[in-house]
Design an enzyme around this catalytic site. Sequence first.
Site, PDB file in Angstrom:
ATOM      1  N   LYS A  78       9.079 -13.503  -4.589  1.00 40.55           N
ATOM      2  CA  LYS A  78       7.701 -12.995  -4.640  1.00 40.55           C
ATOM      3  C   LYS A  78       6.865 -13.898  -5.533  1.00 40.55           C
ATOM      4  CE  LYS A  78       5.161  -8.642  -5.530  1.00 40.55           C
ATOM      5  NZ  LYS A  78       5.262  -7.239  -5.971  1.00 40.55           N
ATOM      6  N   SER A 158       2.983  -3.801  -2.806  1.00 38.82           N
ATOM      7  CA  SER A 158       2.497  -5.158  -2.869  1.00 38.82           C
ATOM      8  C   SER A 158       3.525  -6.204  -2.438  1.00 38.82           C
ATOM      9  CB  SER A 158       2.029  -5.481  -4.290  1.00 38.82           C
ATOM     10  OG  SER A 158       3.122  -5.449  -5.206  1.00 38.82           O
ATOM     11  N   SER A 182       5.880  -0.625  -5.289  1.00 43.75           N
ATOM     12  CA  SER A 182       5.742  -1.863  -4.510  1.00 43.75           C
ATOM     13  C   SER A 182       7.021  -2.488  -3.993  1.00 43.75           C
ATOM     14  CB  SER A 182       4.992  -2.911  -5.322  1.00 43.75           C
ATOM     15  OG  SER A 182       3.623  -2.665  -5.218  1.00 43.75           O
TER      16      SER A 182
HETATM   17  N1  GLN Z   1       0.304   0.460  -4.703  1.00 42.95           N
HETATM   18  C1  GLN Z   1       0.328   0.636  -6.124  1.00 42.95           C
HETATM   19  C2  GLN Z   1      -0.862  -0.035  -6.736  1.00 42.95           C
HETATM   20  O1  GLN Z   1      -1.660  -0.521  -6.027  1.00 42.95           O
HETATM   21  C3  GLN Z   1       1.610   0.114  -6.701  1.00 42.95           C
HETATM   22  C4  GLN Z   1       1.638  -1.363  -6.811  1.00 42.95           C
HETATM   23  C5  GLN Z   1       2.911  -1.883  -7.396  1.00 42.95           C
HETATM   24  O2  GLN Z   1       3.908  -1.183  -7.508  1.00 42.95           O
HETATM   25  N2  GLN Z   1       2.837  -3.130  -7.824  1.00 42.95           N
HETATM   26  O3  GLN Z   1      -1.024  -0.093  -7.919  1.00 42.95           O
END
Ligand code: GLN
Length: 491
Positions: A78, A158, A182
């Site tokens: 990532k 994400s 995410s």
């Molecule tokens: N979707 C959540 C956010 O937008 C979690 C993102 C994540 O876990 N990095 O913050």
Amino acid sequence: MSELTAKTIAELRDGFRSGAFSAREIAEAYNAAVSAARTLNAFTVETPDDALAAAEAADQRRGNGELPSLVGIPLGIKDLFATKNVDTTAGSNILKGFRPPYDSHVTANLRKAGAGMLGKLNMDEFAMGSSNETSAYGPVISPWRRKGSNVGLTPGGSSGGSAAAVSAGIAPGATGTDTGGSIRQPAAFAGICGIKPTYGRCSRWGIVAFASSLDQAGPMARTVRDCAILLEAMAGFDPRDSTSLDLPVPRWEANLSSDLSGKRVGIPREYRIDGVPAEIGALWDQGIEWLKDAGATPVEISLPHTKYALPTYYIIAPAEASSNLARYDGVRYGLRVEGVKTLDDMYSATREAGFGAEVKRRIMIGTYVLSAGFYDAYFNKAQKVRALIKEDFRKAFEQCDVILTPTAPSAAFGLGEKMSDPLAMYLNDVFAVPASLAGLPAMSVPGGLDAQGLPLGLHLIGNELDEQIVLNAGLAIEERAGFTARPEKWW
Ligand code: GLN
């Protein structure tokens, strides 16, 4: 998929060791798959030479005694992880061109275990999002499609690049990060496995910070076993992260067992929420049956503060983000807008040009909830609610060993469907966020397909440091669900 790209990490590892194929053949098969799948937009940078160099070294080591776990295995990383001399941008324009002179602790651990790198994986900007659409590189397109439709779907976010790459067979495994879902939500959308360990298991050193009290790295792969193999390599104490746990890394793979005799599975009453499709409720019930079949006893539990988890997360995460993102000022990293009069003008012009809309929204919310007049009403209050959510879990784990819930309230949705409605987007993580706030290990495992042919995930939450029960219950589900569906190749 070529024969090699259809294999799991465990199969690649064992086949390489027995001499059935070389590491070079593995790397070449994956490098070819990566370059043939550019339509998916899963990678921000491809590093075929890195994968080949690691394979070369692996082939030379074969036969020379004990090998570490990932020798011969190429992985996707990532873009949130610092990778030495390779672009590390967190999916943001503000970091375009940033090449760290060092590796994150997690990626250094993976290298030590012998892994090569196929490239950097696309993601929501600074890991803020649930659909990969906030990336400065444009969205990742899921390899999955609804039956009889070619509407582009989100792979989740994400860690959407990671999910798409693993499910499309262009990486055997990938790193992800999970601040509030995410790893787990994209794993569910893409029909793969992903585990977020206990907060502190994986060092945050060299991972671009979003919300430091929540951020955790973890693996995404096709099987539970592969997740165990990867997590063992990624985890471990690091004195450079003050929240890193100074504990030995358990032997999760060796201790995998789907026999759940004597274990109790908690089913939280409050997770039966309105508006969740019936198919997801049905899969949840099926999951309970599978765990019973593995020897476990279901018990109803209560997590009464669940309904405050999302609002609490959306105060704490932006607050920490607004502070963490203050460092992107055009002076130290990446982008700088020139040709303005004063230093202050340079800061604001750089941040205006470098950050996308969602990141700006989070910085504004975060700054607001931390401001002198509102700190007590919002930030302090949220910290107190977070403690109550943690306490809910502490009590629940007096009654059960592992908790089962759905991973997400829907299957993958169409690109563009939720971008104009941030609250609908935030709802994606309704089941994932409580475990994040409590710092607990949690995993998504594919359970089946919905009527439109899209994957649905089941979510397991364990007590602090008990990744093993999460993996074992995941294995019990995996063995019974028999989930072998793969997206049909159209890219
Ligand atoms: N979707 C959540 C956010 O937008 C979690 C993102 C994540 O876990 N990095 O913050």
